[in-house]
Design a protein around this motif. Structure first.
Motif, PDB file in Angstrom:
ATOM      1  N   ASP A 129       0.476   2.404   6.333  1.00 30.65           N
ATOM      2  CA  ASP A 129       0.640   0.965   6.148  1.00 30.65           C
ATOM      3  C   ASP A 129      -0.617   0.179   6.526  1.00 30.65           C
ATOM      4  N   GLU A 187       3.189  -5.071   9.804  1.00 33.34           N
ATOM      5  CA  GLU A 187       4.555  -5.523   9.537  1.00 33.34           C
ATOM      6  C   GLU A 187       4.845  -6.889  10.143  1.00 33.34           C
ATOM      7  N   ASN A 227       3.098   3.846  -0.053  1.00 35.91           N
ATOM      8  CA  ASN A 227       1.858   3.192   0.360  1.00 35.91           C
ATOM      9  C   ASN A 227       0.629   3.963  -0.127  1.00 35.91           C
ATOM     10  N   GLY A 256      -1.706   0.664   2.731  1.00 40.69           N
ATOM     11  CA  GLY A 256      -0.637  -0.267   2.405  1.00 40.69           C
ATOM     12  C   GLY A 256      -0.531  -0.491   0.911  1.00 40.69           C
TER      13      GLY A 256
END
Length: 607
Positions: A324, A353, A412, A469
């Motif tokens: 990510d 996040e 991702n 990501g």
């Protein structure tokens, strides 16, 4: 459970009911799924295993595995060759012929011949080993080197070029004895070393040292040193003054927080451009996390799940396991209360996040619920599918089998970068730094990775993995070579493994991110694999007219093997044969170049 490493096999997901750990109650974090590997010798060979090194010792382009073993009265280490994603144990060669109480290990090309050599240190006042890789699976023991003859209770070692002369030097940590001192060895060339018996590192006597890192703490492009000390001693930090000597740094949080420190890992967990520090502590203590503020200033993070619980922590390592774009942390546990097996810990970074660099402890899955004593470990994408898998060296009862976990992945994006130096004066990529500019949730972010001789206590992988990501394309890759050179590459596609050779560009990818004109094409060679002859076809479109074209072949280190064709080519289709001759078996790359256009493909020679 997965029983092989066929990268084309469908990935399965498992659901495991977590039980209450004797030391830590379960939380609510749910891990991205890993599949535990249950078949193959590398998870069924019992031993008092210590170090985990993912290295390409046979130069065939994939990651092999070395595991040191440290039983007191001697035990041979394990070496596994990666054959198409399957690990096959290797016998009767230097890395596995010695029966000694091994501990940490570090691999690097210390004589700049394009082959990975290694040092493995020993405990119990035994001799360590230093081997030169001769190729073809053969090694030469350098028994007269001071690295070998200086006996001690050695914990681990790491390679790094501290004096910037193009030769990799070695640091060895020691513990147990009141007269114990850590050792620094200067590489004088041709596989020779001298012990540096003066200076700040040598004069630190009586330490009980475990982990060590060569790391550019202050971003001035020379290597500083951090050493993790146990038995309540403060940890040590040394600044490289740029003239081959070091000054001890004191009075900053990483050197004022005493603990039973075993492992230290440096990584930019907050994506602000400098390397932060995680320290793993044993003997039922909490871990440390220090945010790098620049110029040897640090802030200790005191309230986060990653530092809030006590444990018997052993080895640590940063890795973006969920791709990510932020660094997560895995920590092993070993040597707790008698007859009480422990579980390892995984902490997910919530930076991308939530926008805040904080961590969530993951409690579901075998990867954090398997019992035992895990010593060293390493992240590595050994099945070459773009996500980080994990291997732990186990030592419970001195005959516990080791663990391997395959990452089941997600959508991702990612890129893996392999580095190779330019020439015989500086082939090794160790100590080089790579920056990748990613677009995470619409925001540009520079991600940083370094090529380390040791990334934590008893762990190593020189491939640089970047989770990206939702980044659609990488607009910039900056390589800060250990030689001092800086190179920048633009327009690189995601979801691929590339090799960057200093001064030669990107070698060894299927596509290079440049929009190619229709009809400019390089086909896969045939047959492939081949011996001794193969055919390569390429085409030049009418839109390009008559252009200067070159077709070159490179070995796995990026060294040019032959120039098959060069000159002005008219539009049309071409076919060229290559006779491999005396070139050894292994992976080769062939690259079609025209002005600023290029295509590279991989082929395999098997003799």
């Amino acid at each position: 459970m997965r029983n092989n490493f066929n990268r084309n096999a469908p990935k399965t997901f498992i659901f495991i009911l977590a039980f209450t750990c004797l030391l830590y109650p379960p939380g609510h974090g749910i891990s991205q799924s890993f599949t535990k590997v249950t078949s193959g010798s590398f998870v069924n060979d019992g031993g008092a295993s210590r170090s985990v090194n993912f290295v390409d010792y046979d130069n065939d382009g994939d990651l092999d595995l070395y595991v040191s073993n440290g039983k007191r009265w001697g035990q041979r280490s394990f070496l596994y060759r990666n054959d198409g994603g399957n690990f096959n144990r290797v016998f009767n060669t230097g890395p596995v012929n010695d029966s000694l109480p091994f501990d940490g290990s570090s691999w690097a090309d210390f004589n700049n011949d394009g082959l990975l050599d290694f040092c493995t240190v020993t405990w119990y006042d035994s001799v360590s080993v230093l081997y030169k890789n001769d190729g073809g699976g053969n090694f030469t023991f350098l028994g007269s080197s001071p690295v070998v003859t200086n006996r001690g209770f050695s914990e681990t070692c790491s390679w790094g070029d501290y004096d910037s002369d193009g030769l990799l030097d070695l640091i060895v940590t020691n513990s147990r004895s009141n007269n114990s001192r850590n050792r620094l060895y200067k590489n004088t060339g041709s596989g020779n070393f001298v012990s540096v018996d003066s200076g700040a590192v040598y004069n630190s006597i009586g330490l009980l040292s475990r982990g060590v890192n060569w790391v550019d703490i202050d971003n001035d492009r020379d290597l500083d040193i951090f050493i993790a000390n146990e038995s309540g001693a403060v940890n040590y930090m040394y600044k490289n003054n740029g003239a081959g000597y070091f000054t001890g740094i004191t009075g900053v949080p990483p050197t004022t927080s005493g603990g039973v420190s075993w492992s230290s890992s440096w990584g930019d967990y907050d994506n602000d451009g400098d390397l932060d520090l995680f320290v793993a502590n044993n003997e039922n203590q909490k871990n440390f996390l220090f945010r790098n503020e620049g110029n040897f200033g640090f802030t200790q993070i005191l309230n986060d799940p990653i530092v809030n619980e006590n444990g018997y922590f052993a080895s640590s390592g940063w890795g973006d396991y969920d791709n990510d774009g932020d660094l997560d942390m895995f920590v092993t546990q070993a040597y707790g209360p008698a007859n009480v097996p422990l579980v390892n810990c995984l902490y997910k970074n919530l930076l991308v996040e939530s926008g805040t660099p904080s961590f969530e402890k993951i409690t579901d899955g075998e990867i954090v619920n398997d019992l035992g004593y895990s010593f060293g470990f390493a992240w590595a994408d050994w099945d070459a599918d773009g996500d980080l898998d994990l291997f732990t060296a186990n030592t419970y009862g001195e005959n516990q089998n080791n663990y391997a976990y395959l990452n089941n992945g997600n959508a991702n994006k990612w890129i893996i970068i392999k580095l190779a130096g330019a020439n015989a004066t500086n082939i090794s990529p160790i100590s080089s730094k790579v920056k990748v500019r990613a677009i995470l949730s619409g925001n540009p972010v520079w991600l940083i990775r370094t090529v380390d001789g040791q990334s934590g206590y008893c762990g190593q992988n020189m491939d640089l993995h970047f989770g990206l990501g939702n980044t659609p394309v990488i607009d910039s890759i900056v390589v800060e070579w250990s030689s001092g050179m800086t190179e920048t590459y633009t327009g690189v596609q995601v979801n691929q493994i590339i090799r960057i050779v200093q001064g030669s560009g990107i070698i060894g990818i299927e596509n290079n991110g440049t929009e190619l004109p229709e009809g400019f094409n390089l086909e896969q060679n045939y047959p492939n694999p081949f011996n001794p002859e193969t055919t390569i076809k390429f085409s030049i479109p009418n839109a390009m007219g008559q252009k200067n074209i070159s077709l070159k072949i490179y070995d796995v280190n990026g060294k040019e093997v032959t120039n098959l064709a060069e000159g002005k080519f008219s539009p049309g289709e071409y076919e060229i044969k290559w006779m491999a001759g005396n070139n050894p078996s292994g992976v080769y790359f062939y690259k079609l170049n025209s002005a600023n256009l290029s295509i590279t493909k991989k082929m395999i020679l098997i003799k």
